[in-house]
Design a protein around this motif. Structure first.
Motif, PDB file in Angstrom:
ATOM      1  N   PHE A   1      41.238  33.865   1.374  1.00 47.66           N
ATOM      2  CA  PHE A   1      40.092  34.339   0.577  1.00 47.66           C
ATOM      3  C   PHE A   1      40.549  35.272  -0.552  1.00 47.66           C
ATOM      4  O   PHE A   1      40.184  36.446  -0.597  1.00 47.66           O
ATOM      5  CB  PHE A   1      39.041  35.000   1.477  1.00 47.66           C
TER       6      PHE A   1
ATOM      7  N   GLN B   1      39.769  34.686  -3.728  1.00 48.19           N
ATOM      8  CA  GLN B   1      39.009  34.089  -4.818  1.00 48.19           C
ATOM      9  C   GLN B   1      38.383  35.114  -5.748  1.00 48.19           C
ATOM     10  O   GLN B   1      37.464  34.816  -6.499  1.00 48.19           O
ATOM     11  CB  GLN B   1      37.983  33.112  -4.238  1.00 48.19           C
TER      12      GLN B   1
ATOM     13  N   GLY C   1      40.009  29.109   1.392  1.00 48.55           N
ATOM     14  CA  GLY C   1      39.029  29.562   0.412  1.00 48.55           C
ATOM     15  C   GLY C   1      37.709  28.841   0.633  1.00 48.55           C
ATOM     16  O   GLY C   1      37.514  28.130   1.626  1.00 48.55           O
TER      17      GLY C   1
ATOM     18  N   GLY D   1      32.030  35.218  -0.256  1.00 49.45           N
ATOM     19  CA  GLY D   1      32.749  34.703  -1.422  1.00 49.45           C
ATOM     20  C   GLY D   1      32.058  35.030  -2.723  1.00 49.45           C
ATOM     21  O   GLY D   1      30.893  35.456  -2.746  1.00 49.45           O
TER      22      GLY D   1
END
Ligand SMILES: C[S@@+](CC[C@H](N)C(=O)[O-])C[C@H]1O[C@@H](n2cnc3c(N)ncnc32)[C@H](O)[C@@H]1O
Length: 210
Positions: A114, A116, A144, A156
């Motif tokens: 993760f 992102q 992700g 996210g």
């Protein structure tokens, strides 16, 4: 449309990590746990943007030699305490991913779980660093969200340009050997940060020996 990088990422994440408890829990990410068998005890692994340390501490408990960095010093301080409580050593650094002193061909593994926060320009630099810091034969484990996650909103960034598709990851890591690349859905229960039905993508890819 391409969204810009987040403003003040250190301040934003420090504020989240200043709350009591662990935003993403203290258990490792499931994709990482399921694929960490690609590494052998004693091998050297880097955890990229490791947050509060759930993944780095678990990898150290598996006998790996772990370096980890994150931009948020409050997250890294919590990670250091978690490592101490669990009786393992992890070499932590507070650093922006652009400023991290990436060693060349140094790691048997990279865990990028993760990460992102990166917009396309930052992502290109970050993925380039990841590719170059792997030893020949070293393996990347990455997790992700896909663009479908925009419908779920259970974690996210809310920017499509930050999310991954199979085609994007295949192209970004074309010089690595793809061991597994999978889009799937699952219920996540990673603290309050990643919680509920999620549109995920996982990659395992190995630096070619030649
Ligand atoms: C979604 S969290 C994931 C944390 C950790 N990998 C995990 O799975 O628990 C994203 C992390 O990226 C870090 N971060 C954001 N921007 C960064 C940057 N430019 N350089 C390094 N770390 C960054 C944040 O502080 C945060 O810990």
């Amino acid at each position: 449309m391409t969204q810009p990088a987040f403003a003040d990422p250190a301040g934003t994440w420090n504020r989240r990590f200043a709350e009591d408890g662990f935003v993403f829990g203290t258990q490792p990410n499931a994709w990482l746990r399921e694929h960490a068998g690609v590494w052998q005890p004693g091998q050297r692994v880097l955890c990229v943007a490791d947050g509060e340390g759930r993944n780095s501490v678990w990898l150290a408990r598996q006998g790996l030699v772990v370096d980890a960095f994150d931009i948020a010093e409050i997250g890294v301080a919590k990670a250091r305490r978690l490592a101490q409580e669990q009786g393992v050593g992890v070499n932590y650094t507070v650093s922006d991913c652009d400023a991290f002193a990436w060693p060349e061909a140094a790691y048997d593994g990279v865990a990028a779980i993760f990460v992102q926060f990166a917009d396309p320009a930052l992502r290109e630099r970050l993925f380039g660093h990841i590719r170059r810091c792997l030893k020949p034969g070293g393996t990347l484990v990455l997790q992700g969200y896909t663009p479908r996650q925009l419908e779920y909103r259970t974690g996210g960034p809310p920017f499509e340009s930050h999310l991954y598709t199979e085609a994007l990851l295949r192209e970004a890591f074309a010089d690595l050997e793809c061991i597994e690349l999978r889009e799937y859905e699952a219920e996540l229960a990673e603290g309050s940060g990643h919680c509920g039905r999620s549109a995920l993508i996982g990659l395992v890819a190995r630096h070619r020996l030649t």
